[in-house]
Enzyme design. Sequence first.
Site, PDB file in Angstrom:
ATOM      1  N   LYS A 189       4.266   2.021  -2.382  1.00 35.40           N
ATOM      2  CA  LYS A 189       4.739   3.219  -3.095  1.00 35.40           C
ATOM      3  C   LYS A 189       6.180   3.476  -2.640  1.00 35.40           C
ATOM      4  O   LYS A 189       7.069   3.810  -3.421  1.00 35.40           O
ATOM      5  CB  LYS A 189       3.884   4.448  -2.741  1.00 35.40           C
ATOM      6  CG  LYS A 189       2.357   4.248  -2.848  1.00 35.40           C
ATOM      7  CD  LYS A 189       1.596   5.516  -2.444  1.00 35.40           C
ATOM      8  CE  LYS A 189       0.169   5.294  -1.919  1.00 35.40           C
ATOM      9  NZ  LYS A 189      -0.774   4.606  -2.719  1.00 35.40           N
ATOM     10  N   SER A 199       0.822  -1.199   0.000  1.00 35.66           N
ATOM     11  CA  SER A 199       0.000   0.000   0.000  1.00 35.66           C
ATOM     12  C   SER A 199       0.865   1.262   0.000  1.00 35.66           C
ATOM     13  O   SER A 199       1.740   1.401  -0.849  1.00 35.66           O
ATOM     14  CB  SER A 199      -0.932  -0.072   1.201  1.00 35.66           C
ATOM     15  OG  SER A 199      -2.082   0.673   0.950  1.00 35.66           O
ATOM     16  N   HIS A 255      -7.567  -5.662  -0.427  1.00 36.50           N
ATOM     17  CA  HIS A 255      -6.341  -4.912  -0.171  1.00 36.50           C
ATOM     18  C   HIS A 255      -5.677  -5.476   1.084  1.00 36.50           C
ATOM     19  O   HIS A 255      -6.175  -5.272   2.199  1.00 36.50           O
ATOM     20  CB  HIS A 255      -6.774  -3.454   0.042  1.00 36.50           C
ATOM     21  CG  HIS A 255      -5.663  -2.488   0.195  1.00 36.50           C
ATOM     22  ND1 HIS A 255      -4.874  -2.087  -0.865  1.00 36.50           N
ATOM     23  CD2 HIS A 255      -5.202  -1.800   1.276  1.00 36.50           C
ATOM     24  CE1 HIS A 255      -3.995  -1.194  -0.442  1.00 36.50           C
ATOM     25  NE2 HIS A 255      -4.170  -1.013   0.854  1.00 36.50           N
ATOM     26  N   TRP A 281      -9.730   0.397  -5.693  1.00 37.85           N
ATOM     27  CA  TRP A 281      -9.222   1.731  -5.329  1.00 37.85           C
ATOM     28  C   TRP A 281      -7.785   1.918  -5.846  1.00 37.85           C
ATOM     29  O   TRP A 281      -7.377   3.001  -6.231  1.00 37.85           O
ATOM     30  CB  TRP A 281      -9.298   1.856  -3.806  1.00 37.85           C
ATOM     31  CG  TRP A 281      -8.897   3.149  -3.187  1.00 37.85           C
ATOM     32  CD1 TRP A 281      -7.861   3.346  -2.321  1.00 37.85           C
ATOM     33  CD2 TRP A 281      -9.545   4.428  -3.311  1.00 37.85           C
ATOM     34  NE1 TRP A 281      -7.824   4.658  -1.911  1.00 37.85           N
ATOM     35  CE2 TRP A 281      -8.837   5.347  -2.505  1.00 37.85           C
ATOM     36  CE3 TRP A 281     -10.650   4.878  -4.037  1.00 37.85           C
ATOM     37  CZ2 TRP A 281      -9.206   6.686  -2.399  1.00 37.85           C
ATOM     38  CZ3 TRP A 281     -11.009   6.216  -3.928  1.00 37.85           C
ATOM     39  CH2 TRP A 281     -10.285   7.106  -3.125  1.00 37.85           C
TER      40      TRP A 281
HETATM   41  C1  GTR Z   1      -5.386   4.430   1.339  1.00 38.78           C
HETATM   42  C2  GTR Z   1      -4.765   5.309   0.307  1.00 38.78           C
HETATM   43  C3  GTR Z   1      -3.978   4.431  -0.598  1.00 38.78           C
HETATM   44  C4  GTR Z   1      -3.118   3.433   0.147  1.00 38.78           C
HETATM   45  C5  GTR Z   1      -3.690   2.982   1.475  1.00 38.78           C
HETATM   46  C6  GTR Z   1      -2.731   2.444   2.510  1.00 38.78           C
HETATM   47  O1  GTR Z   1      -6.294   5.049   2.107  1.00 38.78           O
HETATM   48  O2  GTR Z   1      -5.785   5.976  -0.364  1.00 38.78           O
HETATM   49  O3  GTR Z   1      -3.243   5.226  -1.499  1.00 38.78           O
HETATM   50  O4  GTR Z   1      -1.845   3.904   0.304  1.00 38.78           O
HETATM   51  O5  GTR Z   1      -4.331   3.969   2.124  1.00 38.78           O
HETATM   52  O6  GTR Z   1      -1.555   2.766   2.535  1.00 38.78           O
HETATM   53  O7  GTR Z   1      -3.205   1.710   3.364  1.00 38.78           O
END
Ligand code: GTR
Length: 421
Positions: free
Chosen positions: A260, A256, A397, A347
């Site tokens: 990045k 997540s 996710h 997402w």
């Molecule tokens: C979300 C965000 C994503 C992702 C995620 C995370 O809310 O929109 O870009 O990075 O968090 O890191 O859990």
Amino acid sequence: MKSMVILAGAVLCAGSSAAQFNYDEAKVPKYTLPPALKMADGKPVKTVKAWEMQRRPEVLELFKREVFGRSPGRPKRMSFHLVEESPKALGGLAHRRQVEVRFSGKADGPRMTMLIYRPAKARGAVPTFLTLNFRGNHTVHADPAIRLPHSWVRGRTKGETVNNRATEKGRGVAANRWAIETILKRGYALATIYYGDIDPDFHDDWKNGVHALYPKPKPDGWGSVATWAWGLSRALDYLETDRAIDHTRVAVMGHSRLGKTSLWAGAADQRFAIVISNNSGCGGAALSRRAFGETVKRINTSFPHWFNDNFLKYNDNENACPVDQHLLVALAAPRPVYIASAVEDRWADPRGEFLSGKHASPVYELYGLPGLPASKQPAVNTPSMGTIGYHVRTGKHDVTNYDWAQYLTFADKHFKTKNKK
Ligand code: GTR
């Protein structure tokens, strides 16, 4: 920090709804990507030399200036301290070390604690997965010897934190995301650090974490993603000194926002031998120009501290950005990169994550290597592994045992590790 409610994997600010985001492939806008193998002035890039000497530095500079921000180098006074060690951890399976990295050499200054498990029986230096964790080192396993973090922690379950300090209640709560025993049995070490040790994840105008040691940055200065990535490089500085670790075979992996981070860490620091992005989405592996699911504007609004201030220019204006995320993947070349998506993680735009790998492939091909072999997005639970690997698995996710199984296979393949399963 702005007021927001954190849900599993998505952030909804007051007054907004998911309906304003596009999840319809037919509504993805027409876009043209900046080509990997063309200089910004249009000159073609035809050789590895031209990539390495001209285009790669150009792309790296653009990501620093326009997206992630510039980070300082290794601090001169940084020091490493072994704070705990056991050769017989996890029932004899692991050798455990906990190492404190003091960024300014001071015990009470900004510092991070790295937890390292390596196979107890390993002879010689082992390849290693290096990853940041979200909730504290003590959450990755129920092992009672793991130290609680000293830094600010955002609790997720009742009692996990009190006044943003971690408690015993959090021990092992994230263990399902960490296939530690499997990793060790396959001959790899796992090194992990709580990301908040490097920079607590809220917007405080560059005061806390390691930012305290440096002047407030300019619009192209480091955001939190770049800061976490910098911390990974400092972890690698330590691993280079640890003879039990093969520092030439370190795979940097993250989930997540930390996916990045692993992509940027691998781009900015070529010592990382493999780069793994788990569900990294917008600002990670997903192409920004597709504006599918999370958009640049949304991420800059929800998380103003993650990227640099120049990135704000691309809110609702992705086409103006001189880079897109396939170029972030390409910066890893010729090193292997793995991109993982999840079907329900729309997402993060699974197709956009795949396409980044695809559009990074010409750079690998310049080296005579296969990029991402699949011509179309592979079917669910059907990984495609060239020098770029990709899968989209069932589910949400998250980081699952399925994901780790693919990363281990990919690492075996590229590190030429001989493994009995
Ligand atoms: C979300 C965000 C994503 C992702 C995620 C995370 O809310 O929109 O870009 O990075 O968090 O890191 O859990």
